[in-house]
Write an enzyme that holds these catalytic residues in place. Structure first.
Site, PDB file in Angstrom:
ATOM      1  N   CYS A   1       1.299  -1.160  -0.022  1.00  0.00           N
ATOM      2  CA  CYS A   1       0.180  -0.128   0.288  1.00  0.00           C
ATOM      3  C   CYS A   1       0.930   1.292   0.231  1.00  0.00           C
ATOM      4  O   CYS A   1       1.885   1.663   0.973  1.00  0.00           O
ATOM      5  CB  CYS A   1      -1.246  -0.032   1.156  1.00  0.00           C
ATOM      6  SG  CYS A   1      -1.632   1.205   1.933  1.00  0.00           S
TER       7      CYS A   1
ATOM      8  N   CYS B   1      -0.257   4.713   2.003  1.00  0.00           N
ATOM      9  CA  CYS B   1      -0.059   3.930   3.473  1.00  0.00           C
ATOM     10  C   CYS B   1       1.160   4.112   4.272  1.00  0.00           C
ATOM     11  O   CYS B   1       1.890   4.604   4.876  1.00  0.00           O
ATOM     12  CB  CYS B   1      -0.945   2.263   4.488  1.00  0.00           C
ATOM     13  SG  CYS B   1      -1.886   1.787   3.284  1.00  0.00           S
ATOM     14  N   ASP B   2       2.419   3.455   3.022  1.00  0.00           N
ATOM     15  CA  ASP B   2       3.732   3.288   3.435  1.00  0.00           C
ATOM     16  C   ASP B   2       4.745   4.470   3.054  1.00  0.00           C
ATOM     17  O   ASP B   2       5.879   4.458   2.730  1.00  0.00           O
ATOM     18  CB  ASP B   2       4.364   2.083   3.651  1.00  0.00           C
ATOM     19  CG  ASP B   2       3.458   1.035   4.666  1.00  0.00           C
ATOM     20  OD1 ASP B   2       3.030   1.884   5.533  1.00  0.00           O
ATOM     21  OD2 ASP B   2       3.242   0.198   4.512  1.00  0.00           O
TER      22      ASP B   2
END
Ligand code: NDP
Length: 319
Positions: free
Chosen positions: A136, A139-140
């Site tokens: 993701c 997200c990261d």
């Protein structure tokens, strides 16, 4: 005993549904599957969930949600659901079987079983879990600012992830197994015209390398499936974008799903359709990634968990 509300799944959707359902006095029972906390637990840190200005470790966040649900009376069962039998007209309770052969009955069931990112299946993926591997970018990606990363896949998700990462990172490789991208033309154009993205066609990942964290990848380049060369790239992050698999096989005999297996819900509600795709299944709701092929974000899943609990409440009151 017939429970008013049974929730299957322990990610942000399941726990949020539990918080709302327990506060509405539905005395929910939440079945926590094998991956407590859901997909989020495979990321390193969560920085984009509102309410945590300094970021939060996934375990901490999920534990917070769980304790919040517990505080209002949610009961937890740690087990695997093996089978369900949903009642078409709501006259009888729905039935859910667990791995230990227990059968639970409930008037409403909230499905929050999530989706799983597909992995390549190479051994080093497990070895570097949480240390340079992600599924993701939203997200990261932030953790790889000014670094070099690789994205695997040639579909729309891979292109979107590569584009997003190119805004943060110094360089992005795309590792594509075919001699072409599968993504829509507009996404292909964006990627091919982005000077920070280098697309490696006809490449496959052999292994990841590095001391305790991802520092590189060995790739195999197979031109026309014959001429084979090994190539090494230095990278700090390895992003998988080869598709997601919603965890919905259990419901295949009862609920309408799309071609990829995502549960179909009515409009922006969480009500599920029967197999005919026309009629609503009374008292069955789906929340989070198992019904969301588009956003796949914890905050979106949490919001749909809230909706599912409110719809369960309304359904029970109307009965
Ligand atoms: P896709 O199935 O479209 O693409 C998966 C990609 O991963 C393909 O390039 C595939 O290669 C590759 N792949 C699969 N398995 C492997 C493997 N073992 N090794 C290497 N590569 C592999 O999935 P997406 O998640 O990209 O998209 C899913 C759906 O969501 C699509 O319909 C897409 O259009 C849609 N979507 C739309 C977006 C938008 O409109 N903005 C954004 C994101 C997704 P190969 O081509 O060789 O099979």
């Amino acid at each position: 005993m017939i429970y008013p509300c049974l929730i299957i799944g322990s990610g942000p959707a399941g726990y949020t549904a539990a918080i709302y359902a327990s506060r509405a006095n539905l005395q929910p029972v939440l079945i926590e599957g094998p991956q407590l906390g859901g997909q989020l637990m495979i990321t390193t840190e969560v920085e984009n969930f509102p309410g945590y200005p300094d970021g939060v470790e996934p375990f901490q966040m999920m534990d917070d949600m769980r304790r919040q649900a517990e505080r209002f009376g949610t009961q937890f069962i740690s087990n695997l659901v093996t089978r369900v039998q949903f009642c078409h007209d709501g006259a009888q309770p729905h039935q859910v079987w667990l791995e230990d052969d227990r059968m639970l009955q409930a008037w409403t069931v909230i499905i929050a079983t999530g989706a799983s990112a597909r992995f390549l299946g190479i051994p080093s993926e497990k070895e570097y879990q949480g240390r340079g591997i992600s599924a993701c970018a939203t997200c990261d990606g932030f953790f790889y600012r000014k670094k070099v990363v690789a994205v695997v896949g040639g579909g729309d998700t891979a292109c979107e992830e590569a584009q997003y990462l190119s805004g943060l990172c110094d360089k992005v490789y795309m590792i594509v197994r075919k001699p072409f991208l599968r993504a829509s033309q507009i996404m292909q154009d964006r990627v091919m015209n982005n000077p920070k993205i280098e697309v490696l066609f006809e490449h496959n990942t052999l292994r990841l390398t590095g001391e305790n964290k991802v520092e590189g990848a060995d790739l195999v380049y197979r031109k026309n499936q014959t001429d084979e060369q090994i190539r090494h790239i230095d990278i700090n992050g390895f992003f998988l974008a080869i598709g997601h698999q919603p965890n919905t096989a259990l419901f295949a005999d009862f609920l309408a799903r799309n071609e990829e297996g995502y549960i179909l819900t009515q409009g922006d509600s969480t009500e599920c359709y029967q197999l005919d795709g026309q009629h609503i299944f009374p008292g069955v709701f789906a929340a989070g990634d198992c019904a969301d092929p588009h956003f796949r974000q914890a905050i979106v899943a949490a919001a749909s968990g809230c909706k599912a609990a409110m719809q369960s409440d309304r359904y029970l009151k109307s009965k």
